[in-house]
Scaffold this motif. Sequence first.
Motif, PDB file in Angstrom:
ATOM      1  N   GLN A 174       2.578   9.576  -2.366  1.00 11.69           N
ATOM      2  CA  GLN A 174       1.689   8.487  -2.389  1.00 11.69           C
ATOM      3  C   GLN A 174       1.960   7.443  -3.575  1.00 11.69           C
ATOM      4  OE1 GLN A 174      -2.087  10.496  -3.578  1.00 11.69           O
ATOM      5  NE2 GLN A 174      -2.333  11.177  -1.493  1.00 11.69           N
ATOM      6  N   ILE A 175       2.640   7.816  -4.367  1.00 16.10           N
ATOM      7  CA  ILE A 175       2.921   6.662  -5.527  1.00 16.10           C
ATOM      8  C   ILE A 175       4.199   6.026  -4.994  1.00 16.10           C
ATOM      9  CG2 ILE A 175       3.715   6.388  -8.196  1.00 16.10           C
ATOM     10  CD1 ILE A 175       1.486   8.498  -8.849  1.00 16.10           C
ATOM     11  N   TYR A 176       5.224   6.826  -4.680  1.00 15.69           N
ATOM     12  CA  TYR A 176       6.520   6.418  -4.062  1.00 15.69           C
ATOM     13  C   TYR A 176       6.342   5.375  -2.761  1.00 15.69           C
ATOM     14  CZ  TYR A 176      11.150   6.327  -1.917  1.00 15.69           C
ATOM     15  OH  TYR A 176      12.389   5.710  -1.577  1.00 15.69           O
ATOM     16  N   TYR A 177       5.757   5.685  -2.037  1.00 17.06           N
ATOM     17  CA  TYR A 177       5.436   4.784  -0.665  1.00 17.06           C
ATOM     18  C   TYR A 177       4.450   3.473  -1.029  1.00 17.06           C
ATOM     19  CZ  TYR A 177       8.252   8.018   2.011  1.00 17.06           C
ATOM     20  OH  TYR A 177       9.317   8.636   2.356  1.00 17.06           O
ATOM     21  N   THR A 178       3.722   3.884  -2.057  1.00 18.51           N
ATOM     22  CA  THR A 178       2.883   2.506  -2.594  1.00 18.51           C
ATOM     23  C   THR A 178       3.951   1.590  -3.047  1.00 18.51           C
ATOM     24  OG1 THR A 178       0.963   3.766  -2.892  1.00 18.51           O
ATOM     25  CG2 THR A 178       1.055   1.686  -3.900  1.00 18.51           C
ATOM     26  N   GLY A 179       4.808   2.084  -3.723  1.00 19.14           N
ATOM     27  CA  GLY A 179       5.934   1.250  -4.060  1.00 19.14           C
ATOM     28  C   GLY A 179       6.805   0.810  -3.236  1.00 19.14           C
ATOM     29  N   ILE A 180       7.335   1.338  -2.098  1.00 18.81           N
ATOM     30  CA  ILE A 180       7.957   1.016  -1.162  1.00 18.81           C
ATOM     31  C   ILE A 180       6.993  -0.304  -0.178  1.00 18.81           C
ATOM     32  CG2 ILE A 180       8.528   1.403   1.289  1.00 18.81           C
ATOM     33  CD1 ILE A 180      10.545   2.983  -0.405  1.00 18.81           C
ATOM     34  N   VAL A 181       5.661  -0.294  -0.244  1.00 19.62           N
ATOM     35  CA  VAL A 181       4.936  -1.317   0.423  1.00 19.62           C
ATOM     36  C   VAL A 181       4.941  -2.586  -0.370  1.00 19.62           C
ATOM     37  CG1 VAL A 181       2.688  -1.757   0.908  1.00 19.62           C
ATOM     38  CG2 VAL A 181       3.526   0.440   1.503  1.00 19.62           C
ATOM     39  N   LEU A 182       4.758  -2.326  -1.921  1.00 23.58           N
ATOM     40  CA  LEU A 182       4.865  -3.342  -2.725  1.00 23.58           C
ATOM     41  C   LEU A 182       6.100  -4.086  -2.578  1.00 23.58           C
ATOM     42  CD1 LEU A 182       2.835  -1.697  -5.740  1.00 23.58           C
ATOM     43  CD2 LEU A 182       2.058  -3.584  -4.102  1.00 23.58           C
ATOM     44  N   GLU A 183       7.264  -3.320  -2.603  1.00 18.31           N
ATOM     45  CA  GLU A 183       8.638  -3.856  -2.602  1.00 18.31           C
ATOM     46  C   GLU A 183       8.849  -4.601  -1.392  1.00 18.31           C
ATOM     47  OE1 GLU A 183      13.177  -2.493  -2.653  1.00 18.31           O
ATOM     48  OE2 GLU A 183      11.617  -0.879  -3.120  1.00 18.31           O
ATOM     49  N   ARG A 184       8.581  -3.962  -0.294  1.00 19.44           N
ATOM     50  CA  ARG A 184       8.829  -4.842   0.878  1.00 19.44           C
ATOM     51  C   ARG A 184       8.059  -6.001   1.186  1.00 19.44           C
ATOM     52  NH1 ARG A 184      10.002  -0.736   5.821  1.00 19.44           N
ATOM     53  NH2 ARG A 184      11.844   0.417   4.708  1.00 19.44           N
ATOM     54  N   ARG A 185       6.953  -5.943   0.461  1.00 23.39           N
ATOM     55  CA  ARG A 185       6.073  -7.475   0.373  1.00 23.39           C
ATOM     56  C   ARG A 185       6.850  -8.487  -0.418  1.00 23.39           C
ATOM     57  NH1 ARG A 185      -0.477  -6.552  -0.234  1.00 23.39           N
ATOM     58  NH2 ARG A 185      -0.421  -8.868   0.665  1.00 23.39           N
TER      59      ARG A 185
END
Length: 167
Positions: free
Chosen positions: A86-97
């Motif tokens: 959950q934390i890792y993929y939240t990071g992915i979303v933020l990074e892609r934004r």
Amino acid sequence: MDLNLHDIHAESIELALDRARQYRSLLEPEIAESICLDILNIEPENQSALVVYILALTDQVSISGSQSPFQDIEVAIAKLSSEYKQIYYTGIVLERRARFMLTQPMSRAFAYDYFIKALGCYQQAEQMRPDHNDEAILRWNSCVRTIQREKLEPLSETDQIAMSRES
């Protein structure tokens, strides 16, 4: 003609998942998303399908800048079975934004903040990562290198005041 959706067979889920991954790599995230929805219709908690679905939605943000899938992304992330994911993929979303914002002249100033939020997620994920899994470290390093290469900095108070006056 009947325009109702058809269910896939449970036995074909692994093949469908392979196809979804293939369509992502072909830069056709809408098709990958659709396939994942078909899988999740049969197995709503399928962790592999949830991950590919999340990535396919973030691919669409990265490609088109579409803001619409963020609620769907949040719902899917909440269904991931581990706090680490959950934390890792939240990071992915933020990074892609953040990476999308780098491509937009008017949004570039906000990219730094999204990278910093992503770094916070990656730092947290690194602390709880499974053994021999350095994906959060790899993403961290990539974000730091991008911030350095692009010479990104936080918005100054003057910039923030000026932006608030413009809106």
